[in-house]
Motif scaffolding. Structure first.
Motif, short mmCIF file in Angstrom:
data_model
loop_
_atom_site.label_atom_id
_atom_site.label_comp_id
_atom_site.label_asym_id
_atom_site.label_seq_id
_atom_site.Cartn_x
_atom_site.Cartn_y
_atom_site.Cartn_z
N ALA A 8 9.28 -3.48 -33.86
CA ALA A 8 9.88 -3.96 -35.11
C ALA A 8 9.72 -2.99 -36.27
CB ALA A 8 9.29 -5.32 -35.47
N SER A 9 9.58 -1.71 -35.99
CA SER A 9 9.46 -0.74 -37.09
C SER A 9 10.81 -0.40 -37.70
CB SER A 9 8.77 0.54 -36.61
OG SER A 9 9.52 1.16 -35.57
N THR A 10 11.89 -0.55 -36.92
CA THR A 10 13.24 -0.22 -37.41
C THR A 10 14.25 -1.18 -36.77
OG1 THR A 10 13.64 1.35 -35.60
CG2 THR A 10 12.71 2.26 -37.64
N GLY A 11 15.51 -1.04 -37.17
CA GLY A 11 16.63 -1.68 -36.50
C GLY A 11 16.54 -3.19 -36.41
N LEU A 12 16.96 -3.72 -35.27
CA LEU A 12 16.99 -5.17 -35.08
C LEU A 12 15.61 -5.81 -35.21
CD1 LEU A 12 19.40 -5.67 -32.03
CD2 LEU A 12 19.74 -6.52 -34.36
N GLY A 13 14.60 -5.13 -34.70
CA GLY A 13 13.26 -5.70 -34.77
C GLY A 13 12.79 -5.87 -36.19
N LEU A 14 12.99 -4.83 -37.01
CA LEU A 14 12.58 -4.91 -38.41
C LEU A 14 13.40 -5.97 -39.14
CD1 LEU A 14 10.91 -3.91 -40.79
CD2 LEU A 14 12.59 -2.08 -41.11
N ALA A 15 14.71 -6.01 -38.90
CA ALA A 15 15.56 -7.01 -39.54
C ALA A 15 15.10 -8.42 -39.16
CB ALA A 15 17.02 -6.79 -39.15
N THR A 16 14.74 -8.61 -37.90
CA THR A 16 14.24 -9.90 -37.44
C THR A 16 12.94 -10.26 -38.15
OG1 THR A 16 15.25 -9.61 -35.26
CG2 THR A 16 13.44 -11.18 -35.41
N ALA A 17 12.00 -9.33 -38.15
CA ALA A 17 10.69 -9.58 -38.76
C ALA A 17 10.82 -9.88 -40.25
CB ALA A 17 9.78 -8.37 -38.54
N THR A 19 13.48 -11.03 -41.91
CA THR A 19 14.15 -12.32 -42.12
C THR A 19 13.19 -13.47 -41.89
OG1 THR A 19 16.29 -11.40 -41.46
CG2 THR A 19 16.06 -13.79 -41.35
N LEU A 20 12.42 -13.41 -40.84
CA LEU A 20 11.47 -14.48 -40.55
C LEU A 20 10.37 -14.56 -41.61
CD1 LEU A 20 11.18 -13.95 -36.69
CD2 LEU A 20 12.31 -15.86 -37.84
N ALA A 21 9.90 -13.40 -42.07
CA ALA A 21 8.87 -13.39 -43.11
C ALA A 21 9.40 -13.99 -44.41
CB ALA A 21 8.36 -11.97 -43.33
N ARG A 22 10.63 -13.64 -44.76
CA ARG A 22 11.23 -14.20 -45.98
C ARG A 22 11.39 -15.72 -45.88
NH1 ARG A 22 14.62 -9.57 -45.82
NH2 ARG A 22 16.28 -10.79 -44.82
N ALA A 23 11.57 -16.22 -44.68
CA ALA A 23 11.72 -17.66 -44.47
C ALA A 23 10.37 -18.39 -44.49
CB ALA A 23 12.43 -17.92 -43.16
N GLY A 24 9.29 -17.63 -44.66
CA GLY A 24 7.98 -18.24 -44.79
C GLY A 24 7.14 -18.26 -43.54
N HIS A 25 7.60 -17.61 -42.48
CA HIS A 25 6.83 -17.58 -41.25
C HIS A 25 5.79 -16.46 -41.29
CE1 HIS A 25 9.55 -20.51 -39.59
NE2 HIS A 25 10.57 -19.76 -39.94
N ILE A 77 9.04 -12.66 -29.76
CA ILE A 77 10.36 -12.04 -29.60
C ILE A 77 10.14 -10.65 -29.01
CG2 ILE A 77 12.46 -11.29 -30.76
CD1 ILE A 77 11.95 -13.44 -32.87
N HIS A 78 10.53 -10.49 -27.76
CA HIS A 78 10.35 -9.21 -27.05
C HIS A 78 11.55 -8.32 -27.40
CE1 HIS A 78 6.98 -10.72 -24.63
NE2 HIS A 78 7.64 -11.86 -24.61
N ASN A 79 11.46 -7.69 -28.55
CA ASN A 79 12.56 -6.88 -29.06
C ASN A 79 12.47 -5.43 -28.62
OD1 ASN A 79 14.71 -6.30 -31.40
ND2 ASN A 79 13.04 -4.82 -31.61
N ALA A 80 11.28 -4.92 -28.38
CA ALA A 80 11.10 -3.50 -28.08
C ALA A 80 11.94 -3.09 -26.88
CB ALA A 80 9.63 -3.20 -27.81
N GLY A 81 12.58 -1.93 -26.99
CA GLY A 81 13.38 -1.43 -25.89
C GLY A 81 13.79 0.01 -26.11
N VAL A 82 14.05 0.69 -25.01
CA VAL A 82 14.57 2.06 -25.07
C VAL A 82 15.79 2.14 -24.17
CG1 VAL A 82 12.35 3.13 -25.62
CG2 VAL A 82 13.00 2.81 -23.22
N GLU A 177 23.44 -7.84 -38.98
CA GLU A 177 22.93 -9.15 -39.37
C GLU A 177 23.19 -10.17 -38.26
OE1 GLU A 177 20.63 -10.99 -42.16
OE2 GLU A 177 21.34 -8.92 -42.22
N GLU A 178 24.38 -10.14 -37.70
CA GLU A 178 24.70 -11.05 -36.61
C GLU A 178 23.86 -10.74 -35.38
OE1 GLU A 178 26.38 -14.35 -35.21
OE2 GLU A 178 26.99 -13.53 -37.14
N GLY A 179 23.47 -9.47 -35.25
CA GLY A 179 22.71 -9.04 -34.09
C GLY A 179 21.33 -9.64 -33.97
N HIS A 180 20.75 -10.13 -35.09
CA HIS A 180 19.43 -10.75 -34.97
C HIS A 180 19.43 -12.24 -35.31
CE1 HIS A 180 18.45 -11.00 -39.33
NE2 HIS A 180 19.13 -9.88 -39.44
N ARG A 181 20.57 -12.78 -35.72
CA ARG A 181 20.61 -14.17 -36.13
C ARG A 181 20.25 -15.13 -34.98
NH1 ARG A 181 24.83 -18.27 -37.30
NH2 ARG A 181 26.27 -17.08 -35.99
N THR A 182 20.67 -14.81 -33.76
CA THR A 182 20.42 -15.71 -32.64
C THR A 182 18.94 -15.79 -32.31
OG1 THR A 182 22.60 -15.25 -31.72
CG2 THR A 182 20.98 -16.21 -30.23
#
Length: 237
Positions: A8-17, A19-25, A77-82, A177-182
């Motif tokens: 979650a340092s960049t990309g979808l992982g960071l956007a996910t993290a 968004t969730l933090a802003r929602a109070g998680h 959320i197992h986001n890490a990937g190469v 944005e749509e890429g991490h909403r699900t």
């Protein structure tokens, strides 16, 4: 909710993290190394950070050990990937080690890809060398389906689309944005809102049919056996 997001340092992982933090998680953000976090303010917004290279078995186990210190996660959320290099190690074996080592979370979401449909269901080929991206995503999708079938964890796989990240490239046509909403939704929504409640393969909050092998009990069993033998770890019942 306490949520772990890997890669979650960049990309979808960071956007996910974020968004969730802003929602109070309470978000525990995983990154490969501390220097991958280039924005110091990210640290302030996260509950905690854990570091480790998921291509390395020992480091992955250490990530699991340190993450387990926070107790049982509500969601992982197992986001890490190469997309090239050690794809089997990062995209398949690392999620398995985390699933087998962490206290079983209430929910587990793995990042799949529409490319998994062209992956190989030949396990001998899949684990030969470093493997290929499409096959690694077929395997991790099957792993998510197996967890749904075999454990009490609510488990799903998500195709985020082809989004403009470092992996996807700047010209990728889908929306970040749509890429991490699900995966945000699967991790936090009331279970009554999610159908199926477990074992779904999702794209933009709609279920799709995954590769037939991923929902084949015999293939799932063979995959779990292979991963258990490779790692010496068993999935929780």
């Amino acid at each position: 909710m306490m949520i772990l997001v890997t890669g979650a340092s960049t990309g979808l992982g960071l956007a996910t993290a974020e968004t969730l933090a802003r929602a109070g998680h309470q978000v525990v953000l995983h990154a490969r190394r501390p220097d991958r976090i280039t924005d110091a303010s990210v640290r302030d917004r996260m509950h905690a950070l854990v570091f480790g290279d998921l291509s390395d078995d020992a480091e992955t186990r250490d990530v699991a050990r340190r993450a387990a210190e926070f107790g049982r996660f509500d969601a992982v959320i197992h986001n890490a990937g190469v997309i090239d290099g050690p794809v089997t190690a990062v995209n398949v074996i690392a999620p398995y080690i985390l699933m087998a080592t962490l206290p079983a979370p209430q929910r587990s979401i793995v990042l799949s890809s529409g490319m998994h449909l062209s992956g190989s269901a030949d396990l001998e080929r899949a684990f030969a060398g470093r493997g290929d991206y499409s096959t690694s995503k077929l395997l991790v999708t099957a792993l998510a389906m197996a967890v749904a079938d075999r454990t009490t964890t609510l488990s799903h796989a998500v195709d985020p689309g082809w989004v403009p990240t470092r992996m996807g490239g700047r010209g990728a046509p889908d929306d970040l944005e749509e890429g991490h909403r699900t995966q945000d939704w699967l991790a936090t929504a009331d279970a009554s809102e999610i159908r199926p409640v477990t074992g779904g393969y999702w794209h933009h909050r709609q279920t799709r049919k995954p590769h037939p092998a991923t929902v084949d009990p015999a293939f799932q069993a063979a995959l779990i056996e292979r991963l258990a033998n490779l790692t010496g770890l068993a999935l929780p019942a």
